[in-house]
Motif scaffolding. Structure first.
Motif, short mmCIF file in Angstrom:
data_model
loop_
_atom_site.label_atom_id
_atom_site.label_comp_id
_atom_site.label_asym_id
_atom_site.label_seq_id
_atom_site.Cartn_x
_atom_site.Cartn_y
_atom_site.Cartn_z
N MET A 221 0.87 -1.19 0.00
CA MET A 221 0.00 0.00 0.00
C MET A 221 0.89 1.23 0.00
O MET A 221 1.85 1.30 0.76
N TRP A 222 0.60 2.18 -0.89
CA TRP A 222 1.34 3.44 -0.89
C TRP A 222 0.49 4.50 -0.21
O TRP A 222 -0.51 4.95 -0.75
N GLU A 223 0.92 4.92 0.98
CA GLU A 223 0.20 5.95 1.73
C GLU A 223 0.81 7.33 1.47
O GLU A 223 1.95 7.47 1.04
N CYS A 224 0.02 8.34 1.76
CA CYS A 224 0.47 9.74 1.81
C CYS A 224 1.32 10.16 0.60
O CYS A 224 2.44 10.68 0.76
N PRO A 225 0.82 9.97 -0.63
CA PRO A 225 1.59 10.42 -1.79
C PRO A 225 1.65 11.94 -1.87
O PRO A 225 0.75 12.63 -1.40
N ASP A 226 2.72 12.45 -2.48
CA ASP A 226 2.92 13.89 -2.63
C ASP A 226 3.73 14.08 -3.91
O ASP A 226 4.87 13.62 -3.99
N LEU A 227 3.14 14.73 -4.91
CA LEU A 227 3.84 14.96 -6.17
C LEU A 227 4.16 16.44 -6.30
O LEU A 227 3.30 17.29 -6.09
N PHE A 228 5.41 16.75 -6.65
CA PHE A 228 5.80 18.15 -6.85
C PHE A 228 6.94 18.24 -7.86
O PHE A 228 7.62 17.26 -8.14
N GLU A 229 7.11 19.45 -8.39
CA GLU A 229 8.16 19.69 -9.39
C GLU A 229 9.38 20.33 -8.73
O GLU A 229 9.25 21.18 -7.86
N LEU A 230 10.54 19.87 -9.14
CA LEU A 230 11.81 20.42 -8.65
C LEU A 230 12.80 20.38 -9.81
O LEU A 230 13.01 19.30 -10.40
N GLU A 231 13.35 21.54 -10.14
CA GLU A 231 14.35 21.61 -11.21
C GLU A 231 13.87 20.96 -12.51
O GLU A 231 14.62 20.24 -13.19
N GLY A 232 12.62 21.16 -12.86
CA GLY A 232 12.09 20.65 -14.12
C GLY A 232 11.75 19.17 -14.14
O GLY A 232 11.38 18.62 -15.17
N GLU A 234 9.60 15.89 -11.93
CA GLU A 234 8.59 15.62 -10.91
C GLU A 234 9.15 14.63 -9.89
O GLU A 234 9.85 13.68 -10.25
N VAL A 235 8.83 14.89 -8.64
CA VAL A 235 9.22 14.01 -7.55
C VAL A 235 7.94 13.47 -6.92
O VAL A 235 7.03 14.23 -6.58
N LEU A 236 7.89 12.17 -6.78
CA LEU A 236 6.76 11.53 -6.06
C LEU A 236 7.29 11.01 -4.74
O LEU A 236 8.12 10.09 -4.70
N VAL A 237 6.84 11.63 -3.66
CA VAL A 237 7.16 11.17 -2.30
C VAL A 237 5.99 10.31 -1.84
O VAL A 237 4.83 10.67 -2.06
N MET A 238 6.27 9.18 -1.23
CA MET A 238 5.19 8.36 -0.70
C MET A 238 5.71 7.49 0.44
O MET A 238 6.92 7.40 0.67
N SER A 239 4.78 6.85 1.13
CA SER A 239 5.12 6.01 2.28
C SER A 239 4.60 4.60 2.02
O SER A 239 3.44 4.29 2.33
#
Length: 493
Positions: A221-232, A234-239
């Motif tokens: 299970m992937w909890e608490c996803p967070d997608l954002f752009e950095l230096e052109g 995309e970064v997907l942070v998840m737990s």
């Protein structure tokens, strides 16, 4: 007063009963966000609104153990001095009666919108018989929130290979005039994945795609996803929950990390590279990021871990947040460093330079239980070196950080750290000629930033009040090129 406000009033009264007792307890953190009383987990709704930082969190106001989730709330002008505010969300409606689970915040038309998961338990197995929906609450002032009449705004799980019970933790953002959110999910056969949704107004949402899905040892299970752009990019942070240990990695019950790639907003598909851990210590989960008015990407995580022993529960509170960390992208990796605003807490600097260490040594004035330590270490001839903090000679308590040059490892050992779960965590680190360290010690926590944020290790530790010693050690000579130690002022009333 409506039903939601009644539940909030009742919860606030409960917290007020215990807050003075909690505030004076020896393990109560001095410059980290903690609940005033009872339980805290995931950071939620981390945002910048009307010139202030807002941070919400999963909160059970009636018990120091997890229970029906509310949203606790603090705000700050500087990410350092936080003010406790009334509870923002409480379970009150048919769609969220058993919990206002995790979510995020976004500003629209001068108002602050919270998007969260409403949870309802159905008779049967706790992990299978539940109904999760997505809901919205709105505020004009960033303090008092009203659940909208259109709730739930996402009421059903999309068709396809998507588990119908686990469907939560919306993280919302705006891109080219449209709103998007990612949701944590898993397949019917228990593989973690993230779902992508789109909206023109935050109320009417359309399912776009299964944005990313795990392969191999990537959890159930992937909890608490967070997608954002950095230096052109995309970064997907998840737990991810349920990642199996591999070598020195993934030894916590659940993990928190990231992948870097590119999101095709038309197809909704995210192409990404390898998974990396965000914090290599014991206590770090469900991180969430935001962008502030200075354009910085700032991250905060829950500084505890599920199903671990939490000695503070006996005294009416549990859970804490990490210090806020600035995230940057270097060499296709995330580096995280403490926000510089924390320097405002510094007082009584003790400074050393060009100190040779061989064997074990302590330095006059370098000790304490609420401090910042900043060091540059010339490795010289040593093969193992490091330092011990929160030491007490009488009880033999200590938390030990060791660098092993031969294996390129850094090892954090809290086996003798006092109460709590103990254990050892290891990770690789660049064994450059000069190692930099920035260490934040609070009454029951240690956060270690290595080589300007290349690696971070966070841990809760619960030693006695007397455990304030710090010693340095090396098997052969190392040189402390510079060392600054500051006592840190209390930041949260």
């Amino acid at each position: 007063m409506d039903k939601h406000q009644q539940q909030i009033e009742k919860a606030n009264q409960e917290v007020n009963k215990l807050k003075e007792q909690v505030k004076s307890h020896e393990w109560n953190l001095q410059y980290h966000v903690m609940p005033q009383a009872n339980w805290m987990n995931d950071p939620n709704g981390f945002s910048f609104f009307m010139g202030e930082y807002h941070l919400f969190y999963q909160h059970h106001p009636y018990d120091p153990k997890w229970g029906p989730m509310h949203w606790g709330h603090v705000k700050s002008k500087d990410l350092v001095h936080w003010e406790h505010l009334p509870i923002a969300l409480a379970p009150s409606e048919d769609y969220d009666k058993d919990g206002c689970f995790s979510g995020s915040a976004i500003e629209k038309d001068g108002k602050l919108y919270l998007m969260y998961t409403g949870n309802v338990w159905i008779e049967g197995k706790l992990d299978e018989d539940l109904k999760q929906v997505q809901a919205i609450a709105v505020s004009d002032d960033g303090i008092h929130f009203e659940k909208i009449k259109e709730n739930p705004v996402i009421s059903e799980v999309p068709e396809g290979d998507i588990n119908i019970f686990h469907f939560r933790d919306p993280k919302v953002w705006k891109h080219e005039g449209a709103y998007y959110c990612v949701l944590g999910s898993k397949t019917k056969s228990n593989t973690g994945q993230v779902l992508l949704y789109r909206s023109s107004n935050l109320i009417d949402w359309e399912f776009v795609s299964v944005m990313a899905k795990g392969e191999g040892n990537f959890g159930f299970m992937w909890e608490c996803p967070d997608l954002f752009e950095l230096e052109g990019k995309e970064v997907l942070v998840m737990s991810p929950q349920g990642v199996k240990p591999e070598g020195n990695d993934y030894h916590n019950l659940h993990q928190a990390g990231y992948v870097i790639g590119q999101l095709n907003y038309q197809t909704g598909i995210f192409q990404y590279g390898p998974y990396y851990t965000l914090d290599h210590g014991f206590d770090f989960y469900a991180p969430q990021t935001m962008v502030d008015d200075k354009g910085r990407r700032i991250l905060i995580g829950w500084m505890d871990m599920w199903e671990s022993d939490m000695p503070t529960q006996e005294f009416g509170y549990s859970g804490a947040m990490t210090i806020p960390r600035i995230v940057s992208l270097r060499n296709d990796r995330l580096y995280t460093l403490p926000v510089p605003e924390l320097e405002d807490l510094r007082e009584e600097e003790t400074y050393y330079s060009d100190v040779l260490i061989e064997g074990e040594t302590s330095l006059k004035g370098v000790h304490g239980d609420c401090l910042e330590l900043k060091m540059k270490i010339d490795v010289k001839d040593a093969t193992t070196f490091g330092l011990k903090v929160r030491q007490d000679a009488v009880t033999k308590q200590e938390t030990v950080l060791t660098f092993d040059k031969r294996d390129g490892l850094v090892i954090l050992d809290r086996t003798k750290a006092g109460k709590g779960p103990g254990g050892v965590r290891k990770t690789t680190v660049s064994m450059v000629k000069t190692i930099t360290l920035q260490i934040f010690i609070d009454k029951s926590s240690v956060e270690i930033f290595i080589n300007e944020g290349e690696k971070v290790m966070s841990a809760r530790v619960f030693p006695t009040k007397e455990a304030q010693g710090i010693t340095f050690f090396a098997d052969h000579s190392v040189e402390i090129k510079s060392l600054s130690k500051w006592s840190l002022k209390k930041a949260i009333k």
